[in-house]
Design a protein around this motif. Structure first.
Motif, PDB file in Angstrom:
ATOM      1  N   LEU A  41       0.945  -1.385  -0.060  1.00  0.00           N
ATOM      2  CA  LEU A  41       0.045   0.087   0.006  1.00  0.00           C
ATOM      3  C   LEU A  41       0.770   1.206   0.256  1.00  0.00           C
ATOM      4  O   LEU A  41       0.585   2.201  -0.769  1.00  0.00           O
ATOM      5  N   ALA A  42       2.001   1.177   0.837  1.00  0.00           N
ATOM      6  CA  ALA A  42       3.038   2.300   0.512  1.00  0.00           C
ATOM      7  C   ALA A  42       3.313   2.339  -0.676  1.00  0.00           C
ATOM      8  O   ALA A  42       3.458   3.714  -1.277  1.00  0.00           O
ATOM      9  N   ASP A  43       3.771   1.461  -1.584  1.00  0.00           N
ATOM     10  CA  ASP A  43       4.245   1.521  -2.801  1.00  0.00           C
ATOM     11  C   ASP A  43       3.083   2.009  -3.522  1.00  0.00           C
ATOM     12  O   ASP A  43       3.205   2.920  -4.696  1.00  0.00           O
ATOM     13  N   ASP A  44       1.727   1.605  -3.490  1.00  0.00           N
ATOM     14  CA  ASP A  44       0.778   2.301  -4.166  1.00  0.00           C
ATOM     15  C   ASP A  44       0.698   3.689  -3.836  1.00  0.00           C
ATOM     16  O   ASP A  44       0.305   4.326  -5.151  1.00  0.00           O
ATOM     17  N   ILE A  45       0.690   4.232  -2.821  1.00  0.00           N
ATOM     18  CA  ILE A  45       0.450   5.594  -2.471  1.00  0.00           C
ATOM     19  C   ILE A  45       1.508   6.295  -2.993  1.00  0.00           C
ATOM     20  O   ILE A  45       1.471   7.381  -3.814  1.00  0.00           O
ATOM     21  N   ASP A  46       2.669   5.801  -3.092  1.00  0.00           N
ATOM     22  CA  ASP A  46       3.935   6.400  -3.819  1.00  0.00           C
ATOM     23  C   ASP A  46       3.513   6.670  -5.382  1.00  0.00           C
ATOM     24  O   ASP A  46       3.844   7.555  -5.834  1.00  0.00           O
ATOM     25  N   GLU A  47       3.027   5.576  -5.812  1.00  0.00           N
ATOM     26  CA  GLU A  47       2.769   5.830  -7.280  1.00  0.00           C
ATOM     27  C   GLU A  47       1.717   6.865  -7.663  1.00  0.00           C
ATOM     28  O   GLU A  47       1.600   7.664  -8.686  1.00  0.00           O
ATOM     29  N   ILE A  48       0.851   6.736  -6.782  1.00  0.00           N
ATOM     30  CA  ILE A  48      -0.304   7.895  -7.016  1.00  0.00           C
ATOM     31  C   ILE A  48       0.332   9.246  -6.876  1.00  0.00           C
ATOM     32  O   ILE A  48      -0.131  10.061  -7.439  1.00  0.00           O
ATOM     33  N   LEU A  49       1.011   9.402  -5.928  1.00  0.00           N
ATOM     34  CA  LEU A  49       1.726  10.638  -5.542  1.00  0.00           C
ATOM     35  C   LEU A  49       2.562  11.156  -6.580  1.00  0.00           C
ATOM     36  O   LEU A  49       2.722  12.311  -7.107  1.00  0.00           O
ATOM     37  N   ALA A  50       3.293  10.166  -7.105  1.00  0.00           N
ATOM     38  CA  ALA A  50       4.188  10.414  -8.415  1.00  0.00           C
ATOM     39  C   ALA A  50       3.226  10.852  -9.727  1.00  0.00           C
ATOM     40  O   ALA A  50       3.756  11.876 -10.081  1.00  0.00           O
ATOM     41  N   ALA A  51       2.126  10.424  -9.711  1.00  0.00           N
ATOM     42  CA  ALA A  51       1.255  10.735 -10.951  1.00  0.00           C
ATOM     43  C   ALA A  51       0.548  12.149 -10.693  1.00  0.00           C
ATOM     44  O   ALA A  51       0.746  12.699 -11.579  1.00  0.00           O
ATOM     45  N   ARG A  52       0.490  12.075  -9.451  1.00  0.00           N
ATOM     46  CA  ARG A  52      -0.247  13.356  -8.939  1.00  0.00           C
ATOM     47  C   ARG A  52       0.889  14.715  -9.202  1.00  0.00           C
ATOM     48  O   ARG A  52       0.574  15.614  -9.708  1.00  0.00           O
ATOM     49  N   GLU A  54       3.346  14.696 -11.517  1.00  0.00           N
ATOM     50  CA  GLU A  54       3.577  14.949 -12.816  1.00  0.00           C
ATOM     51  C   GLU A  54       2.622  15.754 -13.359  1.00  0.00           C
ATOM     52  O   GLU A  54       2.761  16.581 -14.195  1.00  0.00           O
ATOM     53  N   LEU A  55       1.453  15.535 -12.886  1.00  0.00           N
ATOM     54  CA  LEU A  55       0.131  16.318 -13.541  1.00  0.00           C
ATOM     55  C   LEU A  55       0.167  17.705 -12.793  1.00  0.00           C
ATOM     56  O   LEU A  55      -0.137  18.799 -13.566  1.00  0.00           O
ATOM     57  N   CYS A  56       0.614  18.074 -11.547  1.00  0.00           N
ATOM     58  CA  CYS A  56       0.763  19.380 -11.095  1.00  0.00           C
ATOM     59  C   CYS A  56       1.994  20.136 -11.811  1.00  0.00           C
ATOM     60  O   CYS A  56       1.999  21.381 -11.682  1.00  0.00           O
ATOM     61  N   ASP A  57       3.050  19.305 -12.219  1.00  0.00           N
ATOM     62  CA  ASP A  57       4.152  19.872 -13.049  1.00  0.00           C
ATOM     63  C   ASP A  57       4.015  20.354 -14.391  1.00  0.00           C
ATOM     64  O   ASP A  57       4.540  21.057 -15.101  1.00  0.00           O
ATOM     65  N   ALA A  58       2.791  19.878 -14.869  1.00  0.00           N
ATOM     66  CA  ALA A  58       2.237  20.136 -16.333  1.00  0.00           C
ATOM     67  C   ALA A  58       2.301  21.487 -16.585  1.00  0.00           C
ATOM     68  O   ALA A  58       1.718  22.407 -15.650  1.00  0.00           O
ATOM     69  N   GLN A  59       2.663  22.308 -17.562  1.00  0.00           N
ATOM     70  CA  GLN A  59       2.883  23.560 -17.769  1.00  0.00           C
ATOM     71  C   GLN A  59       1.603  23.981 -18.681  1.00  0.00           C
ATOM     72  O   GLN A  59       1.193  25.527 -18.374  1.00  0.00           O
ATOM     73  N   ASN A  60       0.977  23.268 -19.156  1.00  0.00           N
ATOM     74  CA  ASN A  60      -0.380  23.680 -19.967  1.00  0.00           C
ATOM     75  C   ASN A  60      -1.509  22.689 -19.902  1.00  0.00           C
ATOM     76  O   ASN A  60      -1.277  21.562 -19.546  1.00  0.00           O
ATOM     77  N   TRP A  61      -2.755  23.202 -20.369  1.00  0.00           N
ATOM     78  CA  TRP A  61      -3.979  22.268 -20.695  1.00  0.00           C
ATOM     79  C   TRP A  61      -3.547  21.094 -21.444  1.00  0.00           C
ATOM     80  O   TRP A  61      -3.965  19.755 -21.424  1.00  0.00           O
TER      81      TRP A  61
END
Length: 172
Positions: A41-52, A54-61
């Motif tokens: 579950l910790a590994d799963d949470i890390d995967e979700i946080l990594a995806a989030r 990446e999405l937050c670092d996106a520069q445009n729509w």
């Protein structure tokens, strides 16, 4: 006859040892599940946080629109991988639990047999026969050798067949 409490105590102790071993096996299995669950579950949470992240670092729509389906798919695929890990672990843990339980029961059976064997001389009937035979200095005959005449299976079978044929011939 005061040996009887020793037998009961030995049987009680063997039961306690079995209970302790089974509890140890169950606790070990639960601890394994707990550590695995926390790890997966910790590994799963890390995967979700990594995806989030990446999405937050996106520069445009357009970048968010391109990343979102990929991130969602990756998170879901990782969840399936976690579930597959749980299933594999369930099979492994169950097998280990069964083997360790069988070993504990086998040890308990051996302890019971040993206690009964050690107490055999204290059993009234066993003691009587042992004393009687020791006094006579002989071993009792088997039932078939004590009977008069030929009592082997082949001889009995032949006589029975002969009697059956005689009855059939006489109409009875």
């Amino acid at each position: 006859m005061d040996e009887q409490p020793d037998l009961l105590l030995a049987l009680y102790k063997s039961q306690l040892v079995l209970t302790q071993q089974l509890c140890k096996v169950m606790v070990s299995a639960r601890q394994h599940w707990l550590s695995l669950g926390v790890e997966l579950l910790a590994d799963d949470i890390d995967e979700i946080l990594a995806a989030r992240s990446e999405l937050c670092d996106a520069q445009n729509w357009p970048a968010v629109a391109a990343m979102w389906p990929n991130a969602w798919w990756r998170i879901q695929q990782h969840g399936v991988t976690v579930l597959e890990g749980f299933v594999r672990t369930a099979l492994t843990n169950h097998t280990t639990l069964v083997i360790e339980t069988q070993q504990a029961v086998r040890q308990w059976q051996q302890a019971v047999v040993q206690a009964l064997h050690l107490a055999a001389d204290t059993m009234p009937l066993h003691g009587f026969w042992k004393t009687t035979l020791a006094a006579r200095g002989t071993v009792p005959q088997t039932a078939s050798s004590a009977l008069p005449g030929d009592t082997s299976f082949t001889s009995l079978r032949a006589r029975t067949d002969h009697e059956h044929r005689e009855r059939a011939a006489s109409g009875g």
